[in-house]
Design a protein around this motif. Structure first.
Motif, PDB file in Angstrom:
ATOM      1  N   THR A 112       1.068  -1.187  -0.043  1.00 51.03           N
ATOM      2  CA  THR A 112      -0.241  -0.029   0.140  1.00 51.03           C
ATOM      3  C   THR A 112       0.766   1.143  -0.018  1.00 51.03           C
ATOM      4  N   THR A 113       0.105   2.331  -0.267  1.00 52.28           N
ATOM      5  CA  THR A 113       1.097   3.509  -0.267  1.00 52.28           C
ATOM      6  C   THR A 113       0.422   4.405   1.379  1.00 52.28           C
ATOM      7  N   ASP A 114      -0.332   3.613   1.800  1.00 54.27           N
ATOM      8  CA  ASP A 114      -1.148   4.574   3.116  1.00 54.27           C
ATOM      9  C   ASP A 114      -1.399   3.255   4.066  1.00 54.27           C
ATOM     10  N   PRO A 115      -0.475   2.861   4.877  1.00 54.83           N
ATOM     11  CA  PRO A 115      -0.703   1.605   5.876  1.00 54.83           C
ATOM     12  C   PRO A 115      -1.816   1.908   6.915  1.00 54.83           C
ATOM     13  N   VAL A 116      -2.033   3.144   7.343  1.00 51.55           N
ATOM     14  CA  VAL A 116      -3.178   3.392   8.296  1.00 51.55           C
ATOM     15  C   VAL A 116      -4.413   3.367   7.595  1.00 51.55           C
ATOM     16  N   ARG A 117      -4.742   3.934   6.402  1.00 50.80           N
ATOM     17  CA  ARG A 117      -5.776   3.691   5.533  1.00 50.80           C
ATOM     18  C   ARG A 117      -6.066   2.303   5.370  1.00 50.80           C
ATOM     19  N   ARG A 118      -5.197   1.742   4.687  1.00 52.82           N
ATOM     20  CA  ARG A 118      -5.438   0.430   4.419  1.00 52.82           C
ATOM     21  C   ARG A 118      -5.809  -0.617   5.498  1.00 52.82           C
ATOM     22  N   LEU A 119      -5.619  -0.289   6.663  1.00 49.80           N
ATOM     23  CA  LEU A 119      -5.811  -1.267   7.974  1.00 49.80           C
ATOM     24  C   LEU A 119      -7.107  -0.876   8.155  1.00 49.80           C
ATOM     25  N   ALA A 120      -7.499   0.504   8.079  1.00 46.10           N
ATOM     26  CA  ALA A 120      -9.098   0.741   8.470  1.00 46.10           C
ATOM     27  C   ALA A 120      -9.963   0.000   7.241  1.00 46.10           C
ATOM     28  N   GLU A 121      -9.363  -0.049   5.959  1.00 51.27           N
ATOM     29  CA  GLU A 121     -10.256  -0.723   4.923  1.00 51.27           C
ATOM     30  C   GLU A 121     -10.316  -2.119   5.465  1.00 51.27           C
ATOM     31  N   HIS A 122      -9.421  -2.595   5.692  1.00 53.14           N
ATOM     32  CA  HIS A 122      -9.134  -4.263   6.149  1.00 53.14           C
ATOM     33  C   HIS A 122     -10.093  -4.511   7.252  1.00 53.14           C
ATOM     34  N   ASN A 123     -10.446  -3.473   8.225  1.00 52.57           N
ATOM     35  CA  ASN A 123     -11.066  -3.522   9.307  1.00 52.57           C
ATOM     36  C   ASN A 123     -12.541  -3.087   9.206  1.00 52.57           C
ATOM     37  N   GLY A 124     -13.220  -3.072   7.977  1.00 54.64           N
ATOM     38  CA  GLY A 124     -14.619  -2.791   7.500  1.00 54.64           C
ATOM     39  C   GLY A 124     -14.649  -1.195   7.052  1.00 54.64           C
ATOM     40  N   GLY A 125     -13.718  -0.322   7.184  1.00 53.86           N
ATOM     41  CA  GLY A 125     -14.059   1.140   6.780  1.00 53.86           C
ATOM     42  C   GLY A 125     -13.916   1.002   5.251  1.00 53.86           C
ATOM     43  N   GLY A 126     -15.125   0.708   4.518  1.00 53.44           N
ATOM     44  CA  GLY A 126     -15.354   0.780   3.168  1.00 53.44           C
ATOM     45  C   GLY A 126     -15.286  -0.697   2.566  1.00 53.44           C
ATOM     46  N   ALA A 127     -15.568  -0.745   1.268  1.00 56.62           N
ATOM     47  CA  ALA A 127     -15.702  -2.030   0.727  1.00 56.62           C
ATOM     48  C   ALA A 127     -14.364  -2.451   0.151  1.00 56.62           C
ATOM     49  N   ARG A 128     -13.257  -1.732   0.328  1.00 53.58           N
ATOM     50  CA  ARG A 128     -12.035  -2.247  -0.530  1.00 53.58           C
ATOM     51  C   ARG A 128     -11.119  -3.192   0.577  1.00 53.58           C
ATOM     52  N   GLY A 129     -11.569  -3.733   1.555  1.00 53.90           N
ATOM     53  CA  GLY A 129     -10.627  -4.373   2.244  1.00 53.90           C
ATOM     54  C   GLY A 129     -10.453  -5.951   1.458  1.00 53.90           C
ATOM     55  N   ALA A 130      -9.617  -6.826   1.757  1.00 53.36           N
ATOM     56  CA  ALA A 130      -9.539  -7.912   1.140  1.00 53.36           C
ATOM     57  C   ALA A 130     -10.514  -9.154   1.538  1.00 53.36           C
ATOM     58  N   ARG A 131     -10.897  -9.846   0.591  1.00 57.62           N
ATOM     59  CA  ARG A 131     -11.722 -10.873   0.771  1.00 57.62           C
ATOM     60  C   ARG A 131     -11.308 -11.811   2.063  1.00 57.62           C
ATOM     61  N   TYR A 132      -9.997 -12.045   2.044  1.00 58.76           N
ATOM     62  CA  TYR A 132      -9.375 -12.970   3.072  1.00 58.76           C
ATOM     63  C   TYR A 132      -9.784 -12.435   4.494  1.00 58.76           C
ATOM     64  N   THR A 133      -9.449 -11.000   4.483  1.00 61.62           N
ATOM     65  CA  THR A 133      -9.619 -10.404   5.956  1.00 61.62           C
ATOM     66  C   THR A 133     -10.933 -10.075   6.390  1.00 61.62           C
ATOM     67  N   ARG A 134     -11.873 -10.220   5.465  1.00 64.01           N
ATOM     68  CA  ARG A 134     -13.404  -9.961   5.901  1.00 64.01           C
ATOM     69  C   ARG A 134     -14.013 -10.862   6.884  1.00 64.01           C
ATOM     70  N   SER A 135     -13.566 -11.944   6.918  1.00 65.28           N
ATOM     71  CA  SER A 135     -14.161 -12.967   7.796  1.00 65.28           C
ATOM     72  C   SER A 135     -13.194 -13.197   9.065  1.00 65.28           C
ATOM     73  N   ARG A 136     -12.230 -12.463   8.919  1.00 64.25           N
ATOM     74  CA  ARG A 136     -11.110 -12.596   9.841  1.00 64.25           C
ATOM     75  C   ARG A 136     -10.977 -11.299  11.098  1.00 64.25           C
ATOM     76  N   ARG A 137     -12.039 -10.661  11.005  1.00 65.20           N
ATOM     77  CA  ARG A 137     -11.773  -9.221  11.819  1.00 65.20           C
ATOM     78  C   ARG A 137     -11.814  -9.487  13.012  1.00 65.20           C
ATOM     79  N   PRO A 138     -11.019  -8.495  13.734  1.00 65.01           N
ATOM     80  CA  PRO A 138     -10.316  -7.486  13.344  1.00 65.01           C
ATOM     81  C   PRO A 138      -8.986  -8.006  13.105  1.00 65.01           C
ATOM     82  N   VAL A 139      -8.213  -7.067  12.547  1.00 70.53           N
ATOM     83  CA  VAL A 139      -6.901  -7.399  11.884  1.00 70.53           C
ATOM     84  C   VAL A 139      -6.037  -6.268  12.703  1.00 70.53           C
ATOM     85  N   GLU A 140      -4.740  -6.356  12.957  1.00 68.52           N
ATOM     86  CA  GLU A 140      -3.848  -5.559  13.377  1.00 68.52           C
ATOM     87  C   GLU A 140      -2.600  -5.544  12.669  1.00 68.52           C
ATOM     88  N   LEU A 141      -2.107  -4.200  12.398  1.00 67.03           N
ATOM     89  CA  LEU A 141      -0.828  -4.246  11.710  1.00 67.03           C
ATOM     90  C   LEU A 141       0.507  -4.757  12.529  1.00 67.03           C
TER      91      LEU A 141
END
Length: 91
Positions: free
Chosen positions: A28-57
């Motif tokens: 990514t170019t923005d780890p903070v934004r990407r972490l939020a996306e993986h944790n459900g902040g928008g529809a751009r999180g990876a399919r893999y992490t959607r069922s494994r939340r929460p995730v931590e960097l």
């Protein structure tokens, strides 16, 4: 956050620890934004992490270009779990 310098770099490789203990690697170019996306902040999180939340960097490593980040991501994905955890622990 692990390796704060990764936030100011153009690209970085990151590793997330999912709620089930599994590890996810990406770029990514923005780890903070990407972490939020993986944790459900928008529809751009990876399919893999959607069922494994929460995730931590747990690891972030700066890369000079997208190509370099993608090559490093591929190299990390080839590591076994023990080596990935050692990489995270060393940061």
């Amino acid at each position: 956050m692990p390796q704060e310098s990764a936030r100011t770099a153009g690209w970085c490789v990151y590793i997330l620890r999912c709620a089930d203990g599994s590890l996810y690697t990406g770029i990514t170019t923005d780890p903070v934004r990407r972490l939020a996306e993986h944790n459900g902040g928008g529809a751009r999180g990876a399919r893999y992490t959607r069922s494994r939340r929460p995730v931590e960097l747990v690891y972030a490593e700066p890369a000079p270009s997208r190509d370099a980040a993608a090559r490093r991501e591929a190299a990390i994905k080839r590591l076994d779990r023990a080596r990935k955890l050692a990489l995270c622990a060393a940061s």
